[in-house]
Design a protein around this motif. Sequence first.
Motif, PDB file in Angstrom:
ATOM      1  N   TYR A  41       0.559   4.283  -2.583  1.00 29.01           N
ATOM      2  CA  TYR A  41       0.365   5.641  -2.063  1.00 29.01           C
ATOM      3  C   TYR A  41       1.415   6.584  -2.660  1.00 29.01           C
ATOM      4  N   SER A  68       0.837  -1.214   0.000  1.00 30.34           N
ATOM      5  CA  SER A  68       0.000   0.000   0.000  1.00 30.34           C
ATOM      6  C   SER A  68       0.870   1.262   0.000  1.00 30.34           C
ATOM      7  N   ILE A 114      -5.216   8.093   0.738  1.00 33.35           N
ATOM      8  CA  ILE A 114      -4.764   9.429   0.339  1.00 33.35           C
ATOM      9  C   ILE A 114      -6.010  10.287   0.066  1.00 33.35           C
ATOM     10  N   PRO A 132       3.691   7.487   3.963  1.00 34.14           N
ATOM     11  CA  PRO A 132       2.726   6.755   3.132  1.00 34.14           C
ATOM     12  C   PRO A 132       1.839   5.837   3.969  1.00 34.14           C
ATOM     13  N   SER A 190      -2.332   3.599   3.527  1.00 40.15           N
ATOM     14  CA  SER A 190      -3.231   2.975   2.550  1.00 40.15           C
ATOM     15  C   SER A 190      -4.268   3.970   2.028  1.00 40.15           C
ATOM     16  N   SER A 232      -8.456   4.801  -1.340  1.00 43.71           N
ATOM     17  CA  SER A 232      -7.927   3.879  -0.321  1.00 43.71           C
ATOM     18  C   SER A 232      -7.670   2.512  -0.948  1.00 43.71           C
TER      19      SER A 232
END
Lengths: 385, 72
Positions: free
Chosen positions: A290, A286, A316, A312, A314, A364
């Motif tokens: 990201y 993830s 944004i 970072p 999972s 996500s």
Amino acid sequence: MKHLIYFDNAATTFPKPISVVRAVEHCMEDYCGNPGRSGHRLSLEASRKIYDCRELLSDMFGISSPTNIVFTMNTTYALNIAINALLTKGSHILISDLEHNSVLRTVASQKRNGSSYDIFKVYPGNDEATLRSLKSKLRPDTSLVVCTHQSNICGVRLPIEKIGKICNARRIRFIVDAAQSAGYHPIRLDRCHIDAVCCPGHKGLYGPQGTGFAVFSDKYSAPEFLNTTLPFLYGGNGVNSADIEMPDFLPERFEAGTLPTPAIAGLCEGIKFVNNQTYKKIAYHSNQLYQRAFDMLSSMKNVRIYYPFLLPSSTILFNADGYSSDYVADHLNKYDICVRSGLHCAPLAHKKLNTLKCGAVRVSYSFFNTQEENEQFYRALKSLI
Amino acid sequence: MSKSLIALSSVNYAIKGERYLKGKGINCNIVKLQPTETKKGCAYGLEIRNIDLSAAAALLNNAGIPYSEIVR
């Protein structure tokens, strides 16, 4: 069929591992008796499958007693049960300014019992400032701290181990909402001094919808504690049926009615999937997604990423200048790209981000997303802005 | 040796007890109890064979598995 891109995994993960689907099917076809009600083979097999899941979860969360896993429909139910059980009526509660309505509304409802609450501020990227804010809001009558482990709208993660230490030193009970972190980050109740953690089965643990649970720390196995708590639901559970009171032991104190055996059978496989992949591999995957999305969104001048300095994760969150979050989500939907817009049931967090009026777009990821999907998302977004 | 029966609070404790005792090499199985066999009705029991009942009860006790009563 056109390939659908599912970037709404913070709401519920999709797709599920095939082993999860097969386990649900197997249960439905072969042993879906009512657990804990009868002595026949199907009832006992269903009961054993549910107990298997309790064992897997107790191992995952670092408690010794599988019976301290209370199954619910989802995280919200689990939070309601845990908050009602652990709050001293009439006392003070602290929550963070990133809470979902599952915490905010539940805590606010305790006003009817004479309790009050305050909100401490989270300083993204500055744990020490967050802890100072928490300490400054503590009162002599604070009996409970409830906070999210990871925000459901952006990647902000709270330092639960340090918060737990502060609570433990002051004999304040501590509940963690792990809706976004269970299955993504290890959580050990003993290490973090957590009294209860509330989780979904259908997000990072890849189980079916209709699964959630509260994990109570081992100290709550004692009848002395349970005698002082009110059940959240009342009804039959196959135990002490001649008694008008709910049982005074876990998990039956808080479990009433038939549990969803097929869904819990699926959850067993979801947990095994996470255990087999490992937290490290899941986080790496993830984080890579990201980082690529972050780089692409950052290259677009009229896109604003919320908390761009975060590590970072999972999830944004972003907005595009001149477009509402709903408009952007609708546009992406035309390309079969599923994202979530609006307030994400987290008005406190959006108020903090100054996005209460417009909401924001949340992307996500799950373990099944790919960089190719990221590229398609970028191209679709670029066609709009 | 004849079969003995210990009542446990719920099916969860019955499974927990069964797994624990089997792990110790003790032959047992879960049975649903008659409402008349316990004080509060509706419970599960562990039918235990080839071991003295008090020894099995002591093992459950030491493992923190509460049994509500020894039925027979």
